[in-house]
Design a protein around this motif. Structure first.
Motif, short mmCIF file in Angstrom:
data_model
loop_
_atom_site.label_atom_id
_atom_site.label_comp_id
_atom_site.label_asym_id
_atom_site.label_seq_id
_atom_site.Cartn_x
_atom_site.Cartn_y
_atom_site.Cartn_z
N ARG A 380 43.56 29.48 42.50
CA ARG A 380 43.22 28.14 42.06
C ARG A 380 43.75 27.95 40.64
O ARG A 380 43.92 28.93 39.91
CB ARG A 380 41.70 27.97 42.05
CG ARG A 380 41.10 27.95 43.43
CD ARG A 380 39.59 27.96 43.36
NE ARG A 380 39.02 28.48 44.59
CZ ARG A 380 38.82 27.75 45.68
NH1 ARG A 380 39.13 26.48 45.68
NH2 ARG A 380 38.32 28.29 46.77
N ARG A 422 41.05 23.43 42.20
CA ARG A 422 41.99 23.14 43.28
C ARG A 422 43.16 24.11 43.23
O ARG A 422 43.38 24.79 42.24
CB ARG A 422 42.49 21.70 43.17
CG ARG A 422 41.35 20.71 43.03
CD ARG A 422 41.83 19.31 43.15
NE ARG A 422 41.98 18.94 44.55
CZ ARG A 422 42.37 17.73 44.93
NH1 ARG A 422 42.68 16.84 44.04
NH2 ARG A 422 42.46 17.43 46.20
N TYR A 423 43.90 24.13 44.32
CA TYR A 423 45.09 24.96 44.37
C TYR A 423 46.29 24.17 43.87
O TYR A 423 46.32 22.94 44.02
CB TYR A 423 45.34 25.45 45.80
CG TYR A 423 44.39 26.55 46.20
CD1 TYR A 423 44.64 27.86 45.80
CD2 TYR A 423 43.26 26.28 46.95
CE1 TYR A 423 43.76 28.88 46.14
CE2 TYR A 423 42.38 27.29 47.29
CZ TYR A 423 42.64 28.59 46.89
OH TYR A 423 41.79 29.60 47.21
N GLN A 426 47.85 21.35 45.81
CA GLN A 426 47.06 20.13 46.04
C GLN A 426 47.25 19.11 44.91
O GLN A 426 46.70 18.02 44.97
CB GLN A 426 45.58 20.49 46.16
CG GLN A 426 45.29 21.36 47.36
CD GLN A 426 43.89 21.90 47.36
OE1 GLN A 426 43.40 22.39 46.36
NE2 GLN A 426 43.21 21.80 48.51
N LEU A 427 47.99 19.50 43.88
CA LEU A 427 48.16 18.61 42.73
C LEU A 427 49.59 18.09 42.66
O LEU A 427 50.51 18.72 43.17
CB LEU A 427 47.84 19.37 41.44
CG LEU A 427 46.44 19.98 41.37
CD1 LEU A 427 46.29 20.80 40.11
CD2 LEU A 427 45.37 18.89 41.41
#
Lengths: 575, 337
Positions: A380, A422-423, A426-427
């Motif tokens: 993460r 978040r990982y 995912q961004l």
């Protein structure tokens, strides 16, 4: 008659979480010989639309409704074999990221030949050779390039090869997907002019995909502005640039930083800058530093002192291969200099002991170009923020780490609740790059090396991220070395600019002088090469490339430096 | 065409020599760390054969002198190095007084034949299957190969060998149970002999193939997935090239490169991996020789076989180093630094 007519096109991506409408009800036509720009940020559906024309949508994408007609052929009705035959011969594709678009184990000419053979069946070597030489020549490459392998070519040359491939079968339509996004401004201008030139010669329609309003303004006849899969505005380029109707179009136009234009940084005069330097000892010093790799001189001897008492932003600008990234890696101690010394707070980096070296790593942080490659995909994003903070012994408790992470995220304009935990995948690219800045910020370094921090994020986000970096200077007292090929942003953020050409300082001084009123021919060339969203400003003609090449050759021999004034706290000297 | 620079060749040759030298030293040291005295083992064997041995101390001393075991270790080592260079590994202690080199010379062709055959077949089947698992155009049936490949890879070769023997040799009687060629055929350059050899070699080869193709297939699958996402494959499709052509020239051609390095490393490992297969099929190759030698604590043979394995691995890596720049233009023969 138009080359391409798209009517009511909708493209869906059915996923497990529901259907994503990548493109909705898009209608548009591209006339023969016309150049149409598709502009929008990543995810706006511009590439998806183009790929639908080629019937090369990534899984699980599919055309939900509408029609795509090329000339008088209904593209959606073609079967696989017919579609294969239409590719390259009727519609060709020039991909993004020319770096990797050519098969590394095949010679250039073989990669031109197999395209011809696949469509015309010709295997006559003499005939193939004649046509590949002709195609290479049409994009300004000598015929001997055909015998080379891709890794032996520069980025600009590879992109030209892709253009040659795109026109070799004289298609009706050329789709160019951000063909110059990986190139520096000078090369970008040459490649774009080549593309326009060959496209006009064969009279094909051109779809140019991009996110840079300036480049679009200088390259296309019509603009199609896309946002979230919807065509929000479409019309003649001049009309859209001069009189944009949609707020999103206005936003895209205003996101292009201009030299001498209004600053995108709102400079509120607040608290005086934090002073964190050691009096009398320069923060960073180059003493006669040069760097050579084998026979290649990456950096010619130079000396400077950055005292760091009052934080400064020093920009280092130049084309690819100018030695600017070499300077960055010397400052970070990744590379020892070939001659001279690099000193941090009076200590030579190369001869630091373990404890000093650790302290140096704490005080000097870096932000690199690629926000995708900077995160370990298995962890993460918290890990990237937390790990150095703990490792350098700043962390008092878990709660303290959490508080600091949230503070750093807020400082770069991210909502901690949205990004932490978040990982990386995912961004978005912009979010990741801001996290990298936040990570550096948590360690409150004295020096930040930012190597092309915004060249891989969308134009609309560049200003915000640069503003984040700029704010670090006064608010946290961090001196920044900003390495970039983008003179317009350097103009706004820096206190001092160094223009490098082939490892040599061409021009140096305060930005208003160096960029606002350049004296050195090389700086002028860099500025002339920037595409402006201003149609009355000339972006050169096809012959510019040859003139530029001669100019660059001459400048390389002259090796002179223009000093354009000083700023307190920074001294530059070139041997 | 490129040529190989002399300095690069010398550099690689030096590396080859050093690898072999260090490995040869290690295989000399390791057995000497064992507390077992080979002379005593021989004496024990004689005693077992004859019932009792008179004057055992004198015989032991005689044996030690014959094998040079009474020399100082350093002298033993120097003698060993000199002998190794001439492929003289001394005499076998188990089948005294046969020279080790003769044992190896007898066994090596069998193993090389079986190994090269099975390795090449596996390499081709495995990589092709791995490539097809990824290729968009391949029949859906190929997807079934993924679990199959995984299952087979996890079977030890001894079990697959026993299974094949049970089905094809014991029950169906299509192939002979054991041996490298029929007892009734005379070894020689005759069709009869060749067919007998192939007939006998088929099951051992197959048992190796089915447990190792998964290694190549799954490795290739991973590489192909990476290559499939490369921009040049997208562009190849946009060029309207035929799918089969893209598969061979753009995808497999690039994905296979790391597999070739793996191939070179596997050459040496395979003799070791083949030990049990040869053993259960009573195939007279290097594997069986090594197996028997370990059982008999026959140090000279163990050393000899190990040396041959090392030599083969080092040689195949050396060859791949030399040919790599010809198959991947991005790699150059770097002159030594």
């Amino acid at each position: 008659m138009s080359a391409l007519t798209i009517t009511d096109l909708s493209i869906d991506f059915p996923t497990t979480k529901g259907v994503v409408h990548a493109v909705s009800d898009l209608s548009l036509s591209v006339g023969r010989g016309r150049r149409v720009g598709f502009i929008g940020e990543s995810g706006s559906g511009k590439t998806t639309t183009a790929l639908a024309v080629m019937q090369m949508l990534a899984e699980p994408g599919r055309v939900a409704k509408g029609s795509i007609v090329l000339g008088d052929t209904d593209m959606l009705a073609l079967n696989e074999e017919e579609m294969r035959k239409a590719r390259l011969r009727r519609v060709s594709y020039i991909p993004q990221g020319a770096m990797n678009s050519l098969n590394p184990i095949m010679r250039i000419e073989d990669q031109l030949w197999d395209g011809i053979t696949a469509h015309e069946g010709t295997t006559d070597r003499a005939e193939l050779k004649r046509r590949s030489d002709e195609a290479l020549e049409s994009v300004g490459l000598p015929a001997r390039v055909g015998r080379l392998y891709p890794h032996e070519l520069s980025g600009g040359m590879k992109q030209r090869v892709c253009i040659a491939l795109g026109v070799i079968l004289t298609p009706d339509l050329i789709i160019a997907d951000e063909p110059t996004s990986a190139l520096d401004v000078v090369t970008q201008r040459h490649v774009m002019q080549t593309l326009k030139d060959v496209q006009a010669k064969i009279g094909a329609g051109l779809i140019l995909i991009g996110h840079d309003m300036g480049l679009m303004a200088q390259s296309v006849d019509e603009l199609a502005v896309l946002k979230d899969g919807v065509l929000v505005e479409h019309g003649e380029t001049r009309q859209i640039i001069e009189n944009p109707q949609h707020p999103y179009t206005r936003e895209l136009i205003s996101s292009v930083p201009l030299v001498g234009g209004e600053s995108f940084l709102d400079d509120e005069i607040g608290a005086p800058p934090v002073n964190r330097g050691k009096p009398g000892v320069p923060l960073l010093e180059f003493k006669g530093v040069s760097k050579t790799y084998g026979n290649v001189t990456a950096l010619q001897p130079m000396s400077f002192k950055l005292d760091g008492e009052v934080p400064k932003i020093i920009s280092i600008v130049g084309q690819s291969g100018s030695g600017k990234s070499t300077m960055g890696s010397l400052m970070l101690g990744f590379n020892p200099p070939s001659t001279g010394q690099v000193l941090f707070e009076g200590q030579e980096i190369a001869s630091m002991n373990a404890a000093k070296s650790l302290e140096f790593r704490k005080q000097v942080q870096a932000v690199f170009q690629d926000p995708y490659a900077c995160f370990n995909p298995f962890y993460r994003v918290n890990h990237a923020l937390r790990f150095p903070f703990k490792q350098f012994g700043y962390a008092k408790s878990e709660a303290h780490i959490q508080e600091k992470m949230e503070e750093a995220c807020t400082a770069v304009g991210l909502d901690p609740a949205l990004v932490l935990g978040r990982y990386p995948h995912q961004l978005s690219g912009g979010q990741r790059q801001r996290l990298i800045v936040a990570r550096a910020l948590m360690l409150s370094p004295k020096l930040l090396i930012a190597d092309e921090p915004v060249s891989m994020v969308d134009a609309s986000l560049r200003a915000t991220i640069l503003k984040n970096i700029y704010d670090l200077k006064d608010r946290y007292g961090i001196s920044i070395l900003y390495i970039t090929h983008d003179l317009a942003t350097a103009y706004h953020v820096s206190d001092y600019v160094i223009v490098l050409y082939q490892g040599h300082v061409a021009e140096a001084g305060p930005p208003e002088e160096v960029i606002g009123n350049p004296k050195h021919e090389y700086t002028q060339l860099l500025i002339d090469s920037i595409p402006w969203p201003d149609l009355d400003r000339s972006w050169g003609t096809p012959s510019t490339a040859t003139e530029d090449a001669e100019r660059l050759d001459r400048l390389a021999r002259e090796n002179k430096t223009e000093f354009r004034g000083r700023v307190p706290g920074f001294d530059l000297d070139v041997a | 065409m490129r040529t190989i620079p002399t300095s690069y060749l010398l550099n690689r040759l030096l590396t080859l020599f050093l690898t072999v030298f260090i490995a040869a030293t290690l295989i000399w040291i390791i057995p000497r760390l064992s507390p077992v005295d080979p002379a005593e083992i021989m004496l024990g064997r004689m005693a077992a054969g004859a019932g009792a041995v008179a004057d055992s101390e004198a015989i032991l001393a005689q044996l030690r002198a014959n094998f040079g075991l009474d020399d100082p270790l350093f002298i033993q080592y120097l003698k060993y190095l000199c002998n190794t260079v001439t492929f003289n590994f001394g005499l076998s202690t188990a089948t005294f007084p046969t020279p080790v080199s003769a044992l190896i010379a007898n066994a090596l062709p069998w193993t090389l034949g079986l190994m090269i055959l099975s390795l090449i077949v596996t390499f081709i089947i495995g990589n092709l299957l791995g490539a097809l698992m990824v290729w968009e155009e391949s029949p859906k049936l190929v997807k079934v190969a993924i679990p199959a490949a995984m299952v087979f890879t996890s079977i030890p070769p001894i079990l697959s060998g026993l299974l094949l023997m049970w089905i094809f040799a014991a029950n169906l009687r299509w192939f002979p149970l054991t041996g490298a060629y029929g007892l009734t055929v005379e070894p020689g350059w005759t069709w009869e002999f060749a067919i007998s050899v192939l007939h006998h070699g088929f099951l051992p080869a197959l048992s190796i193939v089915i447990v190792t193709f998964g290694f190549w297939a799954l490795g290739m699958r991973g590489l192909m997935i990476t290559v499939q996402g490369e921009d040049y494959v997208t562009l190849a499709k946009a060029k309207g090239l035929k799918p089969r052509y893209i598969l061979y020239k753009y995808m497999i051609r690039n994905a296979i490169l790391p597999q070739i390095t793996a191939f070179a490393l596997k050459v040496g490992l395979l003799i070791a991996g083949q030990v049990l297969v040869e053993r259960i099929f009573a195939y007279n190759g290097m594997g069986k020789l090594l197996y028997d030698a370990i059982l008999d604590q026959d140090f000279p043979v163990i050393q000899g076989v190990s040396f041959v394995i090392i030599l083969m691995t080092a040689l195949s890596v050396f060859i791949v180093d030399l040919i790599y720049p010809f198959i991947d233009p991005r790699i150059r023969h770097e002159a030594s630094t």
